[in-house]
Design a protein around this motif. Structure first.
Motif, mmCIF file in Angstrom:
data_model
loop_
_atom_site.group_PDB
_atom_site.id
_atom_site.type_symbol
_atom_site.label_atom_id
_atom_site.label_comp_id
_atom_site.label_asym_id
_atom_site.label_seq_id
_atom_site.Cartn_x
_atom_site.Cartn_y
_atom_site.Cartn_z
ATOM 1 N N LYS A 91 0.832 -1.470 0.245
ATOM 2 C CA LYS A 91 0.118 -0.353 0.045
ATOM 3 C C LYS A 91 0.899 1.533 -0.030
ATOM 4 C CE LYS A 91 -3.809 -2.178 2.883
ATOM 5 N NZ LYS A 91 -4.297 -2.072 3.595
ATOM 6 N N LEU A 92 0.191 2.366 -0.770
ATOM 7 C CA LEU A 92 0.509 4.515 -0.733
ATOM 8 C C LEU A 92 1.245 4.068 1.139
ATOM 9 C CD1 LEU A 92 -0.785 5.313 -3.002
ATOM 10 C CD2 LEU A 92 1.287 4.522 -3.654
ATOM 11 N N PRO A 93 2.248 4.274 0.843
ATOM 12 C CA PRO A 93 2.188 5.604 3.116
ATOM 13 C C PRO A 93 0.626 6.439 2.914
ATOM 14 C CG PRO A 93 3.924 6.132 1.278
ATOM 15 C CD PRO A 93 3.019 5.572 0.417
ATOM 16 N N VAL A 94 0.638 6.148 4.451
ATOM 17 C CA VAL A 94 -0.205 7.291 4.798
ATOM 18 C C VAL A 94 -0.003 7.957 5.789
ATOM 19 C CG1 VAL A 94 -2.194 7.033 5.712
ATOM 20 C CG2 VAL A 94 -2.791 5.650 3.966
ATOM 21 N N TYR A 95 -0.287 9.103 6.354
ATOM 22 C CA TYR A 95 0.177 9.821 7.547
ATOM 23 C C TYR A 95 -0.848 9.911 8.470
ATOM 24 C CZ TYR A 95 4.268 13.111 5.409
ATOM 25 O OH TYR A 95 4.830 12.975 4.605
ATOM 26 N N TYR A 96 -0.437 9.878 9.571
ATOM 27 C CA TYR A 96 -1.135 9.984 11.205
ATOM 28 C C TYR A 96 -0.494 10.912 11.918
ATOM 29 C CZ TYR A 96 -3.052 4.683 9.845
ATOM 30 O OH TYR A 96 -3.633 3.865 9.958
ATOM 31 N N TYR A 97 -1.998 11.898 12.000
ATOM 32 C CA TYR A 97 -1.911 12.821 12.933
ATOM 33 C C TYR A 97 -1.431 12.381 14.630
ATOM 34 C CZ TYR A 97 -1.912 13.737 7.852
ATOM 35 O OH TYR A 97 -1.102 14.331 6.494
ATOM 36 N N PRO A 98 -0.742 13.215 15.366
ATOM 37 C CA PRO A 98 -1.500 13.553 16.342
ATOM 38 C C PRO A 98 -2.419 14.317 16.747
ATOM 39 C CG PRO A 98 0.899 14.165 16.443
ATOM 40 C CD PRO A 98 0.470 14.041 15.110
ATOM 41 N N GLU A 99 -3.931 13.585 18.111
ATOM 42 C CA GLU A 99 -4.931 14.228 17.738
ATOM 43 C C GLU A 99 -4.853 15.432 18.680
ATOM 44 O OE1 GLU A 99 -7.504 12.455 20.566
ATOM 45 O OE2 GLU A 99 -7.618 10.404 19.341
ATOM 46 N N ASP A 100 -3.520 16.088 19.393
ATOM 47 C CA ASP A 100 -3.575 17.887 19.694
ATOM 48 C C ASP A 100 -3.457 18.246 17.912
ATOM 49 O OD1 ASP A 100 -1.397 16.337 19.450
ATOM 50 O OD2 ASP A 100 0.312 17.391 20.951
ATOM 51 N N ASP A 158 0.710 -6.825 18.897
ATOM 52 C CA ASP A 158 1.388 -6.124 17.686
ATOM 53 C C ASP A 158 1.893 -5.383 16.810
ATOM 54 O OD1 ASP A 158 -0.432 -7.746 16.733
ATOM 55 O OD2 ASP A 158 1.654 -9.226 15.537
ATOM 56 N N ALA A 159 1.062 -4.231 16.447
ATOM 57 C CA ALA A 159 0.233 -3.132 15.927
ATOM 58 C C ALA A 159 0.924 -2.201 16.392
ATOM 59 C CB ALA A 159 -0.820 -2.396 15.904
ATOM 60 N N PRO A 160 1.431 -0.800 15.673
ATOM 61 C CA PRO A 160 2.368 0.147 16.116
ATOM 62 C C PRO A 160 1.575 0.679 16.907
ATOM 63 C CG PRO A 160 2.502 0.087 13.291
ATOM 64 C CD PRO A 160 1.396 -0.710 14.243
ATOM 65 N N PRO A 161 2.389 1.498 17.516
ATOM 66 C CA PRO A 161 1.453 2.589 18.592
ATOM 67 C C PRO A 161 0.067 3.526 17.850
ATOM 68 C CG PRO A 161 3.960 2.991 19.166
ATOM 69 C CD PRO A 161 3.801 2.354 17.740
ATOM 70 N N LEU A 162 -0.597 3.332 17.905
ATOM 71 C CA LEU A 162 -1.799 4.177 17.055
ATOM 72 C C LEU A 162 -2.497 4.978 17.547
ATOM 73 C CD1 LEU A 162 -2.222 1.715 13.740
ATOM 74 C CD2 LEU A 162 -1.392 4.066 13.953
ATOM 75 N N ALA A 163 -2.449 3.991 18.564
ATOM 76 C CA ALA A 163 -3.739 5.481 19.488
ATOM 77 C C ALA A 163 -3.655 6.467 19.862
ATOM 78 C CB ALA A 163 -4.173 4.514 20.887
ATOM 79 N N GLY A 164 -4.345 7.225 19.952
ATOM 80 C CA GLY A 164 -3.921 8.893 19.798
ATOM 81 C C GLY A 164 -3.760 9.667 18.750
ATOM 82 N N TYR A 165 -3.735 8.709 16.865
ATOM 83 C CA TYR A 165 -2.829 9.831 15.749
ATOM 84 C C TYR A 165 -4.397 9.433 15.367
ATOM 85 C CZ TYR A 165 1.636 9.394 17.416
ATOM 86 O OH TYR A 165 2.518 10.008 17.933
ATOM 87 N N VAL A 166 -4.623 10.736 14.375
ATOM 88 C CA VAL A 166 -5.654 10.254 13.563
ATOM 89 C C VAL A 166 -5.339 10.526 11.619
ATOM 90 C CG1 VAL A 166 -7.693 11.492 12.801
ATOM 91 C CG2 VAL A 166 -7.119 11.509 15.038
ATOM 92 N N ALA A 167 -5.842 9.751 11.270
ATOM 93 C CA ALA A 167 -5.053 9.763 9.966
ATOM 94 C C ALA A 167 -6.824 9.995 8.398
ATOM 95 C CB ALA A 167 -5.706 8.391 8.840
ATOM 96 N N PHE A 168 -6.043 10.811 7.580
ATOM 97 C CA PHE A 168 -7.398 11.468 6.966
ATOM 98 C C PHE A 168 -7.339 10.143 5.017
ATOM 99 C CE2 PHE A 168 -6.840 14.589 9.415
ATOM 100 C CZ PHE A 168 -7.906 15.228 9.833
ATOM 101 N N TYR A 169 -8.529 10.298 4.301
ATOM 102 C CA TYR A 169 -8.272 10.152 3.140
ATOM 103 C C TYR A 169 -7.747 11.360 2.965
ATOM 104 C CZ TYR A 169 -10.861 6.006 3.861
ATOM 105 O OH TYR A 169 -11.180 4.317 4.364
ATOM 106 N N TRP A 170 -7.442 11.706 1.911
ATOM 107 C CA TRP A 170 -6.549 12.356 1.129
ATOM 108 C C TRP A 170 -7.789 13.049 0.107
ATOM 109 C CZ3 TRP A 170 -1.317 13.753 1.840
ATOM 110 C CH2 TRP A 170 -0.920 14.955 0.490
ATOM 111 N N ASP A 171 -7.623 12.285 -0.968
ATOM 112 C CA ASP A 171 -8.928 13.145 -1.779
ATOM 113 C C ASP A 171 -10.358 13.725 -0.622
ATOM 114 O OD1 ASP A 171 -10.066 10.670 -0.824
ATOM 115 O OD2 ASP A 171 -10.372 10.005 -2.621
ATOM 116 N N ARG A 172 -10.423 13.713 0.057
ATOM 117 C CA ARG A 172 -11.531 13.963 1.135
ATOM 118 C C ARG A 172 -11.338 15.506 1.665
ATOM 119 N NH1 ARG A 172 -15.065 8.454 3.442
ATOM 120 N NH2 ARG A 172 -14.091 7.442 1.586
#
Length: 278
Positions: A61-70, A117-131
């Motif tokens: 898959k293409l890379p995806v940015y995850y952003y801190p909620e703050d 065993d997933a990355p530490p994703l809690a507290g992060y938000v990702a967006f669909y790029w085209d939305r």
């Protein structure tokens, strides 16, 4: 294209070999910090302004940015009932983004309780790029999708003889091509328009977006016997700086034409543009 796509080391068709046996081929994930400032806008309002984004690379898959909620305008995000499940990351929750009268449904997601065993994703938000309406990388427009820091483009002049045939008909022939090497993809041979038989080209309405090269326009090829190969060639009328040297040059899908380089017929690569998977 980069680490996890195309012929990259963790892509679906890696071109090379490791000196060890990979523990698994599916669900490979790499989660790393990005130093780039990223902003996403909807309806003229900044929804995310992040200097501490994380970039998630996932097998195939293409890379995806995850952003801190703050660093996200959570006051513009409304929780929805929509969910999805990833066997490698867990259960995702979704938000709709609302800015005045502008609504982007289920445009954002996160993993509040990721798998162990997933990355530490809690507290992060990702967006669909085209939305969202617009993305900025530092102060420059970012298009298409997140750019992969492990991807590279080189455009080189070459005097190697290049010939393109469709259905046995020569469509282009040149010793003035510019070859574009892009991480994880087959070499693309861009040919000066004067060395392409323009009478065989048929304009197409198709356009695509590349995060690295820009917006591409397409041609179909119609041979004298009436056979037509749709959207088999493309060009960049206003390329981004990485691809500036192929402006208006025409490339053909190696996957769908007979391409001769140095007089040798090239093997048709298997990619997402191959006839069987289009």
């Amino acid at each position: 294209m980069g680490l996890t796509t195309g012929t990259g080391p963790f892509g679906k068709q890696p071109a090379g070999a490791f000196n060890f046996e990979r523990p698994r081929t599916e669900g490979v994930i790499y989660f790393e910090p990005s130093p780039r400032r990223m902003r996403g806008l909807l309806g003229g309002e900044t929804v995310v302004d992040s200097r501490h984004a994380m970039l998630l690379h996932e097998h195939g898959k293409l890379p995806v940015y995850y952003y801190p909620e703050d660093e996200v305008r959570m006051d513009l995000l409304e929780p929805t009932d929509h969910t999805s499940h990833c066997p490698w990351k867990g259960d995702a929750s979704y938000w709709t983004v609302r800015v005045g009268d502008r609504v982007a449904e289920n445009a954002a997601w996160g993993y509040p309780d990721p798998l162990p065993d997933a990355p530490p994703l809690a507290g992060y938000v990702a967006f669909y790029w085209d939305r969202l309406d617009e993305w900025l990388e530092e102060d420059e427009p970012a298009i298409g999708h997140a750019r992969d820091p492990y991807s590279r483009i080189d455009v080189l002049d070459t005097s190697r003889p290049v010939r393109v045939e469709v259905g046995g008909e020569t469509v282009a022939e040149t010793t003035r091509a510019r070859v574009l090497y892009e991480t994880g993809l087959p070499p693309r041979w861009y040919i000066p328009p004067d060395d392409v038989r323009s009478e065989l080209l048929v304009e197409s309405d198709k356009q695509t977006t590349c995060a690295y090269k820009g917006f591409a326009s397409y041609w179909s090829v119609r041979t004298p016997d009436g056979a037509e190969e749709e959207d088999v060639a493309w060009f960049y009328p206003d390329p981004r700086h990485d691809a500036a040297r192929v402006k208006d040059y025409i490339a053909f899908f190696n996957e769908r034409v007979d391409l001769y380089v140095d007089g040798e017929l090239q093997e048709r690569p298997e990619t997402q543009w191959s006839p069987a998977v289009r």
